[in-house]
Motif scaffolding. Structure first.
Motif, PDB file in Angstrom:
ATOM      1  N   SER A  37       0.825  -1.207   0.000  1.00 27.30           N
ATOM      2  CA  SER A  37       0.000   0.000   0.000  1.00 27.30           C
ATOM      3  C   SER A  37       0.858   1.255   0.000  1.00 27.30           C
ATOM      4  O   SER A  37       0.563   2.229  -0.710  1.00 27.30           O
ATOM      5  N   ALA A  41       1.185   3.710  -3.169  1.00 24.37           N
ATOM      6  CA  ALA A  41       0.820   5.123  -3.078  1.00 24.37           C
ATOM      7  C   ALA A  41       1.924   6.008  -3.646  1.00 24.37           C
ATOM      8  O   ALA A  41       1.649   6.990  -4.356  1.00 24.37           O
ATOM      9  N   PHE A  53      -7.410  10.335  -6.983  1.00 25.92           N
ATOM     10  CA  PHE A  53      -7.433   9.828  -5.609  1.00 25.92           C
ATOM     11  C   PHE A  53      -8.681  10.299  -4.871  1.00 25.92           C
ATOM     12  O   PHE A  53      -9.235   9.576  -4.027  1.00 25.92           O
ATOM     13  N   MET A 259      -4.543  11.424   0.081  1.00 22.70           N
ATOM     14  CA  MET A 259      -3.146  10.997  -0.019  1.00 22.70           C
ATOM     15  C   MET A 259      -2.450  11.101   1.331  1.00 22.70           C
ATOM     16  O   MET A 259      -1.696  10.205   1.734  1.00 22.70           O
ATOM     17  N   SER A 262      -3.628   8.202   3.429  1.00 26.02           N
ATOM     18  CA  SER A 262      -3.100   6.906   3.004  1.00 26.02           C
ATOM     19  C   SER A 262      -1.652   6.714   3.433  1.00 26.02           C
ATOM     20  O   SER A 262      -1.239   5.603   3.756  1.00 26.02           O
TER      21      SER A 262
END
Length: 492
Positions: A37, A41, A53, A259, A262
């Protein structure tokens, strides 16, 4: 048990060696998901726009929310069942298929409503495609339950690792071809498809033909109702901020916020989950058999985890602009203020997680669920204001809610006469740790301002110094930490 179950589910004997192996693979799978992940990203941020996103940040929580109904919680029923038979497992499998298919169709049919609410027609095909991940998850739910029930986390962990790598490669390839937001849509769809395929093949269990057993179905679905409620509350706690921002702002603003989330929050969640799986049973054992040491064990775990995460998060907060510009590219600099606040929120989330493990281990789920419902109400009200004011204010709202929940959890612990946890001592420890780490990091920031060196060297140099000198409070202020660690060692 029926002979149609896998041989390891019939002749199940968990040895210390197999348990250690399974636990190791489970933690390894969590790290694999984390790396996939995080690396995904970083790579996808170079190919995709903040708007891409933002669109997925609206759609994904919707899928997670309705996905709580996907298998009706029947996999959880299998996990807690005293005895698992081929007949009951088959009934649960087909119940999960029916509910999963129904939920997937519901998502596809109601996707125009979501598109109207968030004012973006692109959500219709996005949600329709993401609905397949719900169906794939339902197909493998009972196979996953089997692996967990009979301590075959190795099968589950291997499936997770293969699925994480496959979804990463697939999404990057789609982004490279110019697929835009479809690269992000592909991640959960590919992950669920691959995971289900691997688990189904690895377990070797084949369900029987569908049949009707109304009495048993009512028992299974009745138990599952409570699980569904808990899952819904959990999803809402993690999604309301994004929905509010998506409603009041355009997808690009939400993309910058998503973002930052994440990078700063999801990795912490993925690491804390496997850690919690190991800590909760230990907390429970100490609480029931050595209650007088329970408080010191909780304090030790909390201080150690905060000691590990605090310096890095404060460093990330202080260097947010340089870090994002260097790693993700200049187009993501708008995420820096949000990133800076959420880095601090991840520290609060770590503390909150340990408190949650404490309540879970002592069996006080009522307080846990009531406070979770309360947090949803507070987060909804405050997020509505924060979203109207922008992503940065919303990030501060999230941090405020975390701190508020910590205070409430600790208040209930103080009032609970069944546990004795040194709450004031824990507050003092954490305050000293955060204060010292902040002093170290911002001293390094001040010193770095006198040097003219490249961005990569500046980041590495500041990170090493911040982590190195932040160890001091663990050595000076927590002199008894080594003694406390001995509670994890079995007595002779």
């Amino acid at each position: 048990m029926n002979h149609k179950l896998p041989i390891w589910a019939v002749d199940n004997e968990l040895t210390g060696r197999s348990a250690t192996k399974s636990a190791g693979i489970a933690i390894g799978s969590g790290l694999a998901r984390l790396l996939a992940s995080f690396f995904g990203a970083l790579v996808l941020a170079r190919f995709l726009s903040p708007e891409d996103f933002g669109l997925i940040a609206i759609a994904t929580p919707i899928i997670l929310l309705v996905g709580a109904f996907a298998d009706g919680g029947v996999s959880t029923y299998t996990l807690q069942s005293k005895q698992v038979t081929h007949r009951n497992l088959t009934l649960s499998f087909w119940l999960a298929i029916v509910t999963g298919l129904g939920v997937a169709c519901f998502v596809a049919l109601t996707s125009p409503l979501a598109a109207w609410l968030f004012k973006d027609e692109r959500l219709i095909p996005i949600l329709s495609a993401l609905a397949f991940s719900i169906l794939f998850s339902s197909i493998g739910s009972q196979h996953n339950a089997l692996t967990k029930k009979f301590h075959r986390q190795d099968i589950y962990g291997i499936a997770e690792i293969i699925a994480a790598v496959s979804s990463l490669l697939g999404s990057v390839y789609i982004a490279y071809l110019g697929g835009e937001y479809w690269a992000l849509v592909a991640i959960p769809v590919i992950r669920q498809l691959v995971h289900t395929t691997v688990v189904v093949l690895a377990t070797g269990w084949v369900p029987g033909v569908p049949f009707v057993d109304t009495a048993m179905a009512k028992i299974i679905m009745g138990f599952s109702a409570y699980i569904i409620i808990f899952q819904i509350v959990n999803v809402l706690n993690k999604s309301i901020d994004k929905w509010m921002l998506g409603y009041h702002q355009d997808p690009e603003v939400l993309g910058y916020y998503a973002m930052a989330v994440s990078i700063m929050m999801l990795p912490s969640m993925q690491l804390l989950s496997p850690i919690g799986g190991a800590i909760i049973p230990h907390f429970s054992k100490v609480y029931h058999h050595e209650n007088d040491r329970f408080g010191s064990v909780v304090r030790t775990v909390m201080v150690l985890l905060v000691s590990l995460i605090c310096p890095a998060m404060i460093w990330a907060s202080a260097y947010s602009e340089l870090l994002l510009g260097t790693v993700l590219g200049e187009k993501w600099l708008m995420s820096a203020p949000v990133f800076s606040v959420l880095a601090l929120a991840s520290i609060a989330m770590t503390i909150l997680s340990v408190v949650g493990w404490t309540y879970t281990s002592i069996g006080n789920s009522k307080v846990l669920s009531n406070l979770a419902l309360f947090s949803v109400v507070i987060l909804t009200i405050t997020s509505a204001y924060g979203a109207m004011s922008g992503a940065v204010i919303l990030a501060w709202v999230v941090l405020f809610n975390f701190i508020l929940m910590i205070l409430l959890y600790f208040t209930f612990i103080i009032l609970d006469r069944n546990v004795e946890i040194p709450v004031l001592r824990i507050f003092l420890d954490i305050t000293i740790l955060i204060s010292w780490s902040s002093l170290v990091v911002y001293t390094v920031v001040y010193l770095n301002s006198y040097y003219s060196i490249n961005s990569y060297a500046d980041l590495v140099f500041s990170f090493v110094l911040s982590i190195l000198f932040s160890v001091v409070p663990a050595l000076i202020c927590f002199s008894d930490i080594r003694r406390q660690i001995t509670v994890f060692r079995p007595k002779r």
